[in-house]
Motif scaffolding. Structure first.
Motif, PDB file in Angstrom:
ATOM      1  N   ALA A 148       0.817  -1.213   0.000  1.00  0.00           N
ATOM      2  CA  ALA A 148       0.000   0.000   0.000  1.00  0.00           C
ATOM      3  C   ALA A 148       0.850   1.262   0.000  1.00  0.00           C
ATOM      4  CB  ALA A 148      -0.938   0.005   1.214  1.00  0.00           C
ATOM      5  N   THR A 149       2.133   1.143   0.306  1.00  0.00           N
ATOM      6  CA  THR A 149       2.993   2.335   0.307  1.00  0.00           C
ATOM      7  C   THR A 149       3.462   2.699  -1.081  1.00  0.00           C
ATOM      8  OG1 THR A 149       5.033   1.054   0.663  1.00  0.00           O
ATOM      9  CG2 THR A 149       3.802   1.770   2.620  1.00  0.00           C
ATOM     10  N   VAL A 150       3.311   1.803  -2.061  1.00  0.00           N
ATOM     11  CA  VAL A 150       3.799   2.080  -3.406  1.00  0.00           C
ATOM     12  C   VAL A 150       2.694   2.101  -4.444  1.00  0.00           C
ATOM     13  CG1 VAL A 150       6.110   1.198  -2.944  1.00  0.00           C
ATOM     14  CG2 VAL A 150       4.346  -0.365  -3.739  1.00  0.00           C
ATOM     15  N   ALA A 151       1.528   1.556  -4.128  1.00  0.00           N
ATOM     16  CA  ALA A 151       0.428   1.529  -5.099  1.00  0.00           C
ATOM     17  C   ALA A 151      -0.888   1.385  -4.361  1.00  0.00           C
ATOM     18  CB  ALA A 151       0.604   0.376  -6.097  1.00  0.00           C
ATOM     19  N   GLN A 152      -1.948   1.841  -5.042  1.00  0.00           N
ATOM     20  CA  GLN A 152      -3.287   1.778  -4.455  1.00  0.00           C
ATOM     21  C   GLN A 152      -3.929   0.433  -4.796  1.00  0.00           C
ATOM     22  OE1 GLN A 152      -4.368   4.093  -2.499  1.00  0.00           O
ATOM     23  NE2 GLN A 152      -2.881   5.691  -2.877  1.00  0.00           N
ATOM     24  N   VAL A 153      -3.320  -0.626  -4.308  1.00  0.00           N
ATOM     25  CA  VAL A 153      -3.792  -1.967  -4.629  1.00  0.00           C
ATOM     26  C   VAL A 153      -3.979  -2.766  -3.347  1.00  0.00           C
ATOM     27  CG1 VAL A 153      -2.656  -1.998  -6.882  1.00  0.00           C
ATOM     28  CG2 VAL A 153      -1.443  -2.863  -4.875  1.00  0.00           C
TER      29      VAL A 153
END
Length: 1015
Positions: free
Chosen positions: A460-465
């Protein structure tokens, strides 16, 4: 004999009496006087000197046994607090001291001694003044050489009690040792004399000390075995609780070891052997919390040998069983254990050096240690990272580890075998060799079934997935070694595989990315120098979904966008910053990327109705990927759009280099166009009833510059009903399609594009759309240019047909133009030709009047010929007039109508002819210009007179607008009839769209404009 005997007896009697008296005096001195002197004189004197109150309830001296007994002794502080004391002290001196040449004691016995050691609030000892007074130099002692000879056959302490308290801590500490027993035999100060002893003690918490061995005073040395049992770890914690952040709630320690101490002139040799330690039921937590962060049910150390002189320690085995640890990284980026075990308070308590040392150790040689075997059995740990918006929790359980021959000796190697359970589903294992000095590791590592959803907070810190499922598997060899000032080198060789991955859009819970498996084989990763090579990547059944939402945003943009700083957390950002600084790009090479049965879904929810399509059965390879600028990777991929339309991607790329490069061709074959009706409705304003499209995209990227050729073939495109859309183009779509569609129903387009990839607004799709709009706009604004290109004609010539003034006859050059137009219309069967009838009310009216005059003159000539009985044509229109006949007949007609010769026009005053006229034997021939009247009328050329007469006659002929309109319509009919008859164009494709009068003539002709429209 009798006298002598009597004398001897008398002397003997006297001697006996003297001896008896001396014995009596000695006995009186010993039994009576000495105790009184000791009690009344010596004890008060000592009390005065020490500044303490001394009490000795009873002092006995046995002069015959050479013993002294003191009972009820007590030393107390001025305030009455007891300091030391004992119930009885018995000392038995021996006369054998004379021949032993040593102060010899048969026995020294101390019963029920008691003492109290206090560290006062200021840090001083309660008897520190006594120590200060005892340190005063004694000249007599200084003159002594060596130790006084002392021999004690039996030295005993029984039922001792020692209380220790430390009042310098915020929380006072106290411990009591009782009972204390000590027994030593044959104590001697003689050189190399050893005496055995036994010391036992128990604390008030039932902690026990057992110490036995031998001791030597000259030189000082001792050896033996020390045993501590039942030592409460909480007791140890209670002593330091005010300077630590943790709390020990339970636990006990058993310690046993053999020891040896030898004190030399300048050195002290201390050694420990056969050491054992057993830690049981140990629990530790955060202060004020009931939760245990560390628990060690069992930790045992066996076979410990320590040599303080050589600074070497060796342990046969360390065994830890069922230990549990919980720790977390707080939002400030520091682990809780770091906070709990920070030793600032202890350092302040102990001072900078941790305590005073009379002779600080200046040796530079570090400690060396060896652990023959370290076993961790069934341990467990839970680690949390609370720096993320959502806490990351990793459970490692069970942890089993075995280390053999662990040492900090230079270049030593230890055998490691470890197995760890991860989050109850996965396992991590490793075996190999490690080293501490220098740091080194060479391990075979395996990881299987590591569940990726547990690491969602990290993703979650690198993408909204959101990672719904997926497991990671690793197998290979890991090597780590220090390189001095060059830093450490890390290498990994092996494989990585991620199975059953499913990733969804975190905001909308829509599928985003998934695959059956992604395996990387032949992975060679290294740091210092940095490099990464992969032999092969195989993606089985990969899938990605691209969605354009109702607000026209794309899920790729929102999903791959990193979260804002508040979501990531301050500590996570701080932790990431060191990785933002790199030493340059990492060299990367990938041998082959293989895709097996890939697919992708595309949906556009911004359209009404929504649009969706799928690429499936994607297969192929990408070979030779590398970050080297000069390398090119070969791409060959194929699949299907929908169920039947094949797609092929081929070319060369270098996406990993600093200078991006790509030369790729994408072929889409026979894509069904009816599925894109939502797009045609939105942007064209029409539905699509049928049609198929084949697209060849060719694009090349060098550096940041993209250039591309897009060849598009559309077959049998048929538009449906009109759809109102604010986004629809205002261009005539049907016309554009009709212009582009050939006789086979195909549309072929070539759309070149060029763009700058470094531009933040770069959008390849937008570039293609812009090029398409430009092509269509050019076509619909200059449609005849396209038709001209089909027949190698000129665009401006095909857009109109010229007629002479007053005529509807097609001239030869105009017929050639219509032939070219018919050929172009045959090639574009979807086009309709619009014909606009055209005439000029001035020039065409004049030409019609002139034609009427010529008709009248031919009738006059016909009558003349008939009167002369000359053979004449059946029709007057067939009669040809010479120039002389024409001039004569004009003058004759003028005279007949106006009653005078036209020369009168030049002999009269007044306005000369208002404008030029036209005169010719045949209609349509340009007449000479009529000059202005002059005074020399007789000098005027006869031809000019004829012209002036003709002009007057024409002006007198009435031509109404109906005749002009009929001429225009006749012209349109001539064009239409020719294209139908000679050009073989269907009548329904030819439409007369109107009538234009008062047009602007071009030269000596009138133009009939042509237009185009789609069916």
């Amino acid at each position: 004999m009798g006298a002598r005997s009597s004398i001897w007896l008398s002397r003997a009697k006297k001697g006996a009496i003297v001896i008896a008296i001396m014995v009596l005096l000695y006995a009186a001195l010993g039994f009576l006087i000495a105790p009184w002197i000791l009690k009344s004189k010596v004890v008060p004197a000592i009390a005065d000197q020490l500044g303490r109150k001394l009490i000795a309830k009873e002092i006995k001296v046995n002069p015959f046994a050479l013993s002294v007994t003191i009972r009820g002794f007590e030393m107390s502080e001025p305030d009455g607090t007891a300091l030391v004391g004992f119930e009885e002290l018995y000392v038995n001196f021996q006369l054998s001291s004379i021949f032993r040449r040593a102060f010899t004691f048969a026995e020294v016995r101390l019963l029920a001694p008691k003492g109290q050691i206090k560290i006062l609030p200021d840090g001083s000892l309660n008897f520190s003044d006594l120590l200060a007074s005892s340190e005063q130099p004694d000249p007599m002692v200084n003159r002594r050489k060596g130790l006084p000879p002392v021999l004690i056959f039996r030295l005993q302490i029984d039922r001792g009690r020692l209380a220790f308290s430390d009042l310098s801590h915020p929380t006072p500490f106290e411990v009591i040792l009782s009972p204390i027993t000590f027994l030593q035999t044959n104590f001697s100060t003689q050189k190399d004399s050893k005496s055995p002893f036994v010391l036992t003690a128990t604390t008030d918490k039932r902690e026990a000390l057992h110490w036995e061995g031998n001791i030597s005073i000259n030189p000082p040395s001792s050896d033996g075995r020390l045993t501590l049992t039942g030592i409460k770890t909480r007791t140890l914690w209670e002593y330091v609780q005010d300077w630590v952040r943790f709390e020990v709630t339970s636990g006990s320690i058993d310690v046993a070891a053999r020891y040896s101490v030898n004190v030399g002139v300048t050195t002290i040799d201390v050694g420990l052997g056969d050491g054992e330690l057993q830690l049981s039921s140990f629990e530790l937590g955060e202060k004020g919390s009931t939760e245990n962060l560390l628990s060690v049910p069992s930790l045992s150390i066996k076979g410990a040998d320590v040599n303080l002189t050589n600074r070497h320690a060796m342990v046969s085995s360390i065994h830890v069983k069922d230990a549990r640890l919980k720790d977390w990284l707080d939002r400030d980026g520091v682990f809780q254990a770091q906070k709990m075990f920070a030793g600032e308070g202890l350092q302040q308590k102990a001072g900078p050096s941790g305590g005073d040392s009379a002779q600080p150790d200046t040796r530079d040689e570090p400690w060396k240690f060896t652990v023959r075997e370290l076993v961790v059995e069934n341990a467990g740990s839970t680690i949390e990272n609370r720096t993320f918006a959502e806490t990351l929790r990793v459970t490692l359980d069970p942890v089993n580890l075995t280390l053999k021959d662990l040492s900090n000796e230079k270049d030593s190697r230890a055998a490691l075998e470890v197995g760890v359970g991860v989050n109850k589903t996965g396992t991590i294992g490793g075996s190999g060799l490690i080293s501490i000095n220098p740091p080194f590791a060479a391990l075979d590592v395996q990881a299987a079934g590591i569940a990726l959803p547990a690491f969602q907070p990290t993703f979650a810190t690198v993408a909204q997935v959101k990672v719904v499922s997926g497991t990671a598997n690793v197998g290979g060899r890991l090597k780590y070694q220090a390189l001095g000032d060059g830093g450490p080198e890390t290498r990994y060789e092996g494989g990585v595989r991620i199975d059953s991955l499913k990733v969804v859009d975190r905001e909308f819970s829509e599928d985003f990315l998934q695959w059956e498996s992604l395996s990387l084989s032949g992975v060679a990763f290294a740091m210092n120098p940095n490099r990464l090579s992969i032999s092969e990547i195989i993606a089985k059944r990969p899938y990605v979904k691209v969605i354009i939402w109702a607000d026209s945003t794309v899920n790729l943009t929102s999903v791959l966008a990193p979260p804002d700083d508040q979501e990531r957390g301050e500590a996570a950002l701080l932790a990431a910053r060191p990785f933002e600084k790199t030493q340059g790009p990492m060299p990367i090479s990938v041998g082959t990327v293989r895709v097996e049965d890939g697919s992708a879904d595309f949906a556009d929810l911004s359209l009404k109705p929504n649009f969706a399509t799928r690429i499936q059965s994607l297969e192929g390879t990408i070979s030779g990927l590398s970050s080297e600028p000069s390398t090119r990777a070969d791409v060959l991929l194929g699949g299907k759009v929908g169920k039947y339309a094949p797609v092929k991607i081929a070319g060369q790329v270098n996406p990993l280099g600093d200078d991006r490069y790509a030369d790729v061709k994408l072929d889409f074959r026979n894509m069904e166009l009816k599925t894109v009706t939502p797009y045609s409705g939105k942007f064209l304003g029409y539905t699509i009833e049928k049609g198929k499209m084949t697209v060849d995209f060719k694009y090349k990227v060098e550096g940041n510059v993209l250039s591309g050729e897009n060849e598009i073939l559309v077959k049998q495109l048929t538009l449906g009903e009109r759809i109102e859309s604010p986004h629809a183009t205002t261009l005539p779509v049907r016309l554009a399609i009709a212009l582009l569609k050939d006789r086979k129903g195909n549309i072929e387009l070539n759309l070149p594009v060029r763009g700058d990839l470094s531009n933040p607004q770069f959008d390849y799709g937008a570039l293609v759309a812009k090029a398409l709009r430009k092509v269509i706009a050019k076509i619909v604004t200059s449609p005849f240019a396209l038709l001209a290109s089909l027949v190698s004609g000129k665009a401006e010539d095909l857009s109109f047909v010229e007629f002479e003034f007053g005529s509807a006859v097609l001239r030869e050059e105009q017929i050639e133009k219509l032939d070219s137009l018919a050929e172009a219309l045959h090639k574009r069967p979807a086009l309709r030709l619009e014909i606009k009838a055209s005439a000029d009310t001035e020039y065409d009216r004049t030409a019609l009047a002139e034609a009427e005059l010529l008709k009248q003159l031919r009738h006059v000539k016909l009558k003349e010929l008939q009167a002369a009985r000359v053979q004449v044509p059946a029709q007057a229109e067939e009669i040809s007039l010479s120039e002389d006949d024409y001039a004569r007949l004009v003058i004759q007609a003028y005279e007949k109508r106006f009653g005078k010769h036209p020369r009168a026009l030049f002999g009269m005053k007044g306005e000369p002819p208002a404008k030029e006229g036209r005169v010719a034997p045949d209609a349509g021939q340009s007449p000479p210009t009529v000059p202005t009247k002059t005074k020399e009328a007789s000098a005027i050329d006869p031809a000019v007179v004829v012209t002036a007469a003709k002009k007057r006659l024409i002006d007198g002929i009435a031509i109404d607008e109906t005749r002009v309109r009929a001429l225009a319509q006749d012209r349109a009919k001539q064009i239409k009839d020719y294209l139908i008859g000679k050009g073989q164009i269907q009548e329904e494709r030819l439409v007369v769209v109107g009538l234009e009068l008062d047009g602007s003539p071009d030269g000596n002709a009138v133009r009939a404009d042509l237009g185009l429209s789609g069916k």
